[in-house]
Motif scaffolding. Structure first.
Motif, PDB file in Angstrom:
ATOM      1  N   ALA A   9       0.829  -1.204   0.000  1.00  0.00           N
ATOM      2  CA  ALA A   9       0.000   0.000   0.000  1.00  0.00           C
ATOM      3  C   ALA A   9       0.861   1.250   0.000  1.00  0.00           C
ATOM      4  N   GLY A  64      -3.511  -3.723  -5.430  1.00  0.00           N
ATOM      5  CA  GLY A  64      -4.121  -2.501  -4.922  1.00  0.00           C
ATOM      6  C   GLY A  64      -5.309  -2.074  -5.763  1.00  0.00           C
ATOM      7  N   THR A  65      -5.784  -0.859  -5.544  1.00  0.00           N
ATOM      8  CA  THR A  65      -6.820  -0.313  -6.420  1.00  0.00           C
ATOM      9  C   THR A  65      -6.247  -0.243  -7.835  1.00  0.00           C
ATOM     10  N   SER A 102     -15.209   7.374   1.958  1.00  0.00           N
ATOM     11  CA  SER A 102     -13.971   6.635   2.156  1.00  0.00           C
ATOM     12  C   SER A 102     -13.128   6.612   0.896  1.00  0.00           C
ATOM     13  N   ARG A 103     -11.824   6.474   1.081  1.00  0.00           N
ATOM     14  CA  ARG A 103     -10.944   6.209  -0.041  1.00  0.00           C
ATOM     15  C   ARG A 103     -11.174   4.776  -0.510  1.00  0.00           C
ATOM     16  N   THR A 105     -10.249   1.086  -1.513  1.00  0.00           N
ATOM     17  CA  THR A 105      -9.220   0.173  -1.031  1.00  0.00           C
ATOM     18  C   THR A 105      -9.040  -0.956  -2.036  1.00  0.00           C
ATOM     19  N   ASP A 109      -8.017  -6.210   0.367  1.00  0.00           N
ATOM     20  CA  ASP A 109      -7.700  -5.595   1.652  1.00  0.00           C
ATOM     21  C   ASP A 109      -8.820  -5.884   2.648  1.00  0.00           C
ATOM     22  N   ASP A 175     -14.383   4.026   6.878  1.00  0.00           N
ATOM     23  CA  ASP A 175     -13.072   3.576   6.396  1.00  0.00           C
ATOM     24  C   ASP A 175     -13.138   2.114   5.961  1.00  0.00           C
ATOM     25  N   THR A 176     -12.497   1.818   4.840  1.00  0.00           N
ATOM     26  CA  THR A 176     -12.385   0.490   4.202  1.00  0.00           C
ATOM     27  C   THR A 176     -13.671   0.043   3.509  1.00  0.00           C
ATOM     28  N   PRO A 179     -13.880  -1.348  -1.369  1.00  0.00           N
ATOM     29  CA  PRO A 179     -12.970  -2.176  -2.169  1.00  0.00           C
ATOM     30  C   PRO A 179     -13.312  -2.127  -3.660  1.00  0.00           C
ATOM     31  N   GLN A 274     -12.291 -10.511   0.816  1.00  0.00           N
ATOM     32  CA  GLN A 274     -12.010  -9.675   1.974  1.00  0.00           C
ATOM     33  C   GLN A 274     -12.267 -10.429   3.269  1.00  0.00           C
TER      34      GLN A 274
END
Length: 285
Positions: A9, A64-65, A102-103, A105, A109, A175-176, A179, A274
């Motif tokens: 990451a 990753g993304t 959220s960003r 992921t 993850d 958060d999270t 995905p 996940q």
């Protein structure tokens, strides 16, 4: 092409899949897979590469993304009629829109259950990645601005979403809870986004099993519709809604708990896996 990013990451390298499904390194050709790479010019340059001549990555490790530079993480709710029914909601006459705070992921993850959460839920969805700016775009032109497609798990906390007042966003943006991946599959490899089978399992049991043909509002219409309210830019992601089979719709409802394993996928777009983890700030930083 099937574009991806691999590695720890924050230190991911750009890559793609070859015809045998092996990861090839793109870092010698471009610095990263970002909004510029997803533009028509950027994708044309990538399609001109001889993928088989790129360095083979024997052990890519973490995926990753599939890209960076996402400005908007837009989502559509209640876009499958049978999911509307299981949710006990009214049939929408226009698309229901909300945002992820959220960003995004990586596809494998962990999902971290928020503090005190008892209603964290799953949702397999088709993600649409924008490649060209779209503002008030005509319906017949809408698909021309798509760079590609990906798998999304629109993880949701139902108590926060439904029982805590206000908008849905607070139950969608933890958060999270975003995905995406494993790949961004360019639009030329997806001739019909309204004919993709999709599924999701929890602990080996199939809960969702549907097809994007069952959407109330199709991909082209969603792009056209959303562009009436905000300009879409390269890298923006639209998550197009989930079919029936979410935890909320079970009798009685079933929600995710630490130790559970979620697997999901869409035909031609890859699979995610996940593990559900209890709250731990160390998993987020």
């Amino acid at each position: 092409m099937k574009l991806l990013r691999y590695g720890p990451a924050g230190r991911e390298k750009p890559g793609c899949l070859d015809a045998q499904g092996r990861v090839r390194d793109l870092s010698g050709k471009l610095a990263g897979i970002d909004a510029a790479a997803l533009s028509p010019q950027g994708l044309a340059a990538l399609r001109g590469l001889d993928v088989e001549s790129l360095p083979l990555v024997a052990e890519p490790g973490r995926i990753g993304t599939p890209y960076t530079g996402m400005e908007k993480f837009l989502c559509v709710g209640l876009n499958y009629s049978d999911h509307v029914a299981e949710s006990g909601a009214e049939m929408p006459t226009e698309p229901v829109l909300f945002n992820k705070w959220s960003r995004a992921t990586g596809p494998n993850d962990p999902i971290v259950v928020p503090k005190g959460s008892v209603k964290t839920d799953w949702e397999v969805e088709l993600g649409v990645v924008i490649g060209s700016k779209a503002r008030y775009i005509a319906l017949e032109d809408a698909l021309s601005c798509v760079a590609g497609y990906c798998v999304v798990n629109d993880v949701s906390e139902r108590e926060y979403q439904i029982e805590r007042g206000g908008t849905w966003d607070k139950g969608k943006g933890c958060d999270t809870f975003g995905p995406i991946g494993p790949w961004l599959v360019t639009s030329d490899e997806v001739p019909d986004p309204q004919d993709l089978s999709m599924w999701l399992d929890v602990n080996g049991k199939r809960f969702q099993n549907s097809n994007t043909c069952n959407m109330i509002f199709g991909v082209a219409y969603l792009i056209h519709y959303i562009s009436q309210f905000t300009t879409l830019y390269p890298g923006d992601l639209i998550s197009t809604g989930t079919p029936p089979g979410v935890g909320l719709g079970q009798k009685p409802p079933i929600y995710l708990k630490p130790g559970d394993v979620v697997r999901l996928g869409i035909a031609g777009l890859g699979e995610q896996r996940q593990e559900i983890r209890a709250w731990d700030a160390a998993l987020l930083d």
